[in-house]
Enzyme design. Structure first.
Site, short mmCIF file in Angstrom:
data_model
loop_
_atom_site.label_atom_id
_atom_site.label_comp_id
_atom_site.label_asym_id
_atom_site.label_seq_id
_atom_site.Cartn_x
_atom_site.Cartn_y
_atom_site.Cartn_z
N GLU A 59 -45.06 52.20 -10.88
CA GLU A 59 -44.50 51.45 -12.02
C GLU A 59 -44.58 52.22 -13.33
O GLU A 59 -43.69 52.14 -14.17
CB GLU A 59 -45.23 50.11 -12.19
N GLY A 75 -44.10 46.90 -6.28
CA GLY A 75 -44.21 45.53 -5.77
C GLY A 75 -44.32 45.49 -4.25
O GLY A 75 -44.90 44.55 -3.69
#
Ligand code: 3H9
Length: 715
Positions: A123, A100
């Site tokens: 991720e 993020g």
């Protein structure tokens, strides 16, 4: 959690403030939304810089929040608002921009990075995909093949590579925030149209279908059952084939499936467990935070066989000065050449100076006299090691740490050969020692906590995942492997073939089944250990030894010189000795049939479920015994040993986590079932800790320690 200040007269500087890595917690997201709104609406602010406090841009979404209901502003609209701003927004990247964090930077109009920063979309390693627009923006910016590589592997790249790939605009080795502020001042008034990545077309390869088919095939093969890499490919495909808004929708759908999956839970458990094992403790109460490691700059390695070479390389690469001792002149020469080659190749690959100069070689044991720490890696023979520890005890300074790389021998016994048993610990590396991430640090009852702290700190310096464990036969990893291997052999006796057993284990996610692994490491290794334990009876076929069921199959193959890959024959057949491609061996199949006939065993069909349950539950059961005996401090220690040293599929979290996901009552019930069928196999007898956990209501894994510590009666 995010602060806005005005710098250089017209630049709104937003600083993320959430130590240690400025993860995007609800409070940070709220802070960003609020400061961005203020910056955009403040007429004094003409451009914006976003940076992170304490030299770290942002480590991504706050992983700790994933287990609970999400609150606060969501990431996607927050990043859209930044991208849509009509004032230029510049990301000043220092330290890390991951997950993020990088997605936030991709929402900015420009990215300036410090030369030492690391960037990436990891991720996938947490069982997720970059779902704050990363899977849609990155391919638009750097093209589909490069984005697929980064997103499906999760690898971190250097600022230089990010610049080359085109997702940072400038790299600096000066003050990044100052460089970003200057940059922000210079772009005021310029059109932002081409800087909003979501509005750019995705550069599409000519034959999209062929590209994605090829990639999907490769990814599925290397994923070994992990679902996130596959979803990552699907998300990037959406970026390449759909308009941005629809691509985003696809990204969100795929993320929704991954987010609640057991695999994501397992991988996130691994993330935290990998860090938790460095906070070691001993049954005596000694702990990582009450013991200071001793500084180690000079190390010695004794024995330049395969293990000694790898350990020497690992130590030299960690910046230590190393003396490597080998008494056999031929072996010394060959070892020196191999170590130098490995160090040179690594330096070339990493673009760093070679550590070759940091290693000295000697044939004399006396050369280790001034080392702070000695690691012996000689042949696995107790008499030889006893002798060596006696010598080291008189040669080395009194405070030198004496370590053994033994994988099976008794550390306490070796310690008792010296005048300083408190300075003796096991440092059990895994082959190849400079590559494999796992290090078991084995302490005995007399090992000083500071000796453990020093070995653990050295492991960290070498980039290892170090796990402190108590002394017992096989320590944690190899002790749990014994019932696993034995069950596999019993299954062969009952009708399975090496192929069916390996297939079931590879289907579970191991890179290699037990028999292919045994062929690779050499059948003679276990044979030597069984001989030393008095279990081998040459030429004999008896199936009960030392009062319990025993399979002589491995011994019978060794007696025929079938040692695996190195001899071209083992559980499989190989084209030539040393070749790697395992082929089913008709000879072995008839040998198994004859063996069963002579033993009066009736062959039956064995399915994957039975293979997996018997091999894996037997291994897990031993894990419960290990916890019960406090050989490992907690289930995370066992799980990290298996994930980093034994090829346990990471997306299944490690054996103890897997047991918790299957459900402890189910594991108990299946063990009882198999134990009734095979009463002569003690390792199928459910561990008393497993019983206690089940009767305590099968608490979640992070609460097992409470049950382990609870006083209990053995009656
Ligand atoms: C994501 O972003 C999803 C989005 O795409 C979409 C959402 C919709 N959260 O590693 P360290 C803790 S997923 C919470 O020892 P280092 C860590 O547990 C996220 N905590 O330091 C440790 O705590 P403790 C994608 C985090 O300097 C402490 O910080 N991001 C997070 O060796 C220090 O960590 C990633 O996968 C986090 N995101 O390495 C990056 N990150 O002290 C994950 C760290 O209690 N992080 N902590 O043990 C890393 O790779 C490394 O931590 C980093 C620093 C390289 C940043």
């Amino acid at each position: 959690m995010a602060e806005l200040s005005l710098v250089s007269g017209s630049v709104g500087l937003i600083t993320l403030q959430s130590p240690p890595v400025n993860a995007l917690s609800a409070a940070v997201r709220r802070g960003i939304v609020d400061t961005m709104q203020r910056a955009v609406s403040d007429p004094k602010v003409r451009s914006v810089v976003i940076c992170g406090q304490n030299g770290v841009f942002c480590g991504g979404a706050d992983i700790r929040e994933f287990g609970s209901t999400m609150t606060g502003p969501p990431l996607v609209p927050m990043i859209h608002a930044i991208e849509a701003a009509d004032k230029p927004v510049v990301a000043a990247i220092e330290g890390s921009a991951l997950g993020g964090g990088l997605e936030l930077a991709l929402g900015c109009h420009y990215r300036i990075s410090h030369a030492k920063a690391r960037l990436g979309l990891p991720e996938v390693t947490l069982g997720l995909l970059p779902a704050a627009g990363g899977s849609q923006r990155l391919p638009r910016l750097i093209g589909v093949p490069a984005a697929l590589d980064l997103i499906t592997t999760g690898r971190h790249v250097t600022a230089a590579e990010a610049l080359k790939l085109g997702f940072v605009d400038q790299v600096t080795d000066q003050n990044t925030v100052e460089a970003a502020v200057q940059f922000a001042l210079s772009v005021v008034g310029q059109s932002l149209e081409s800087r909003r990545i979501s509005s750019l077309p995705c550069p599409c390869p000519v034959d999209v279908d062929a590209l994605f088919e090829g990639v999907m095939q490769r990814v599925r093969q290397s994923a070994r059952g992990a679902i996130a890499p596959v979803a990552c490919v699907q998300a990037v495909r959406a970026a390449a084939t759909l308009p941005y808004a629809q691509g985003m929708q696809r990204e969100q759908e795929l993320m929704a499936t991954l987010f609640t999956s057991g695999q994501a839970r397992a991988l996130q458990y691994c993330f935290f467990s990998q860090r938790a094992v460095s906070r070691w403790s001993m049954p005596s109460g000694a702990r990582w935070d009450t013991c200071k490691p001793k500084p180690v700059t000079k190390a010695a390695v004794i024995g330049l066989g395969t293990m000694g070479r790898g350990i020497t390389v690992a130590l030299a690469q960690a910046g230590l000065s190393v003396v490597a001792v080998e008494t056999q002149p031929q072996q010394l020469k060959a070892g020196q050449r191999a170590v130098s080659d490995m160090l040179e190749r690594a330096a070339q690959r990493l673009g760093v100076p070679s550590a070759v100069q940091g290693v000295r070689y000697s044939q004399e044991l006396q050369a280790v006299a001034d080392a702070h720490l000695v690691i012996e890696a000689v042949f696995e023979d107790m008499a030889l090691k006893e002798q060596l520890f006696k010598q080291l005890s008189s040669i080395c300074k009194p405070d030198t740490l004496l370590c053994t790389n033994t994988s099976a021998l008794d550390i306490d016994h070796l310690a008792s050969q010296t005048h300083r048993p408190q300075q003796v610990v096991g440092m059990h590396f895994f082959a190849p020692a400079h590559v494999m991430k796992l290090l078991e640090v084995v302490y005995g009852p007399r090992s000083a906590p500071q000796a453990v702290a020093t070995a653990m700190a050295l492991g960290k310096r070498m980039g290892k995942v170090s796990v402190a464990v108590g002394n017992c036969r096989g320590f944690v990893g190899n002790r749990m492997l014994m019932p696993y291997v034995e069950e596999a052999l019993f299954l062969l006796e009952e009708g399975a073939t090496p192929e069916t057993v390996d297939h079931a284990l590879e289907e579970f996610g191991f890179p290699m089944g037990v028999f292919r692994m045994s062929d690779l490491s050499g059948l003679d290794v276990g044979w030597r250990v069984r001989k030393a334990a008095g279990l081998v009876e040459p030429g004999k076929m008896s199936r009960v030894r030392q009062g319990r069921r025993y399979s002589p199959l491995g011994d019978l193959l060794c007696e025929q010189g079938r040692f695996g890959q190195k001899t071209g024959q083992g559980w499989y057949l190989y084209e030539t000795p040393g070749s790697r491609e395992a082929r089913p061996d008709p000879w072995l199949h008839s040998f198994l049939e004859e063996y069963r006939a002579r033993q009066g065993l009736v062959s039956r069909r064995i399915d994957s479920q039975e293979v997996q349950e018997r091999c894996l539950y037997a291994l897990i059961n031993e894990g419960f015994n290990i916890l019960q005996e406090s050989i490992a401090a907690g289930p995370e220690d066992i799980d990290m040993i298996y994930v980093f040293g034994y090829g346990w599929p990471r997306h299944r979290g490690g054996p103890m986590f897997y047991a918790s996901q299957v459900g402890l009552p189910r594991v108990l019930q299946r063990l009882e079932h198999y134990q009734q069928l095979h009463p002569d196999v003690p390792h199928l007898q459910p561990s008393s800790l497993l019983w206690r956990l089940v009767s305590s209501g099968s608490p979640p894994i992070h609460r097992w320690r409470e049950v382990i510590r609870k006083p209990h009666s053995a009656l």
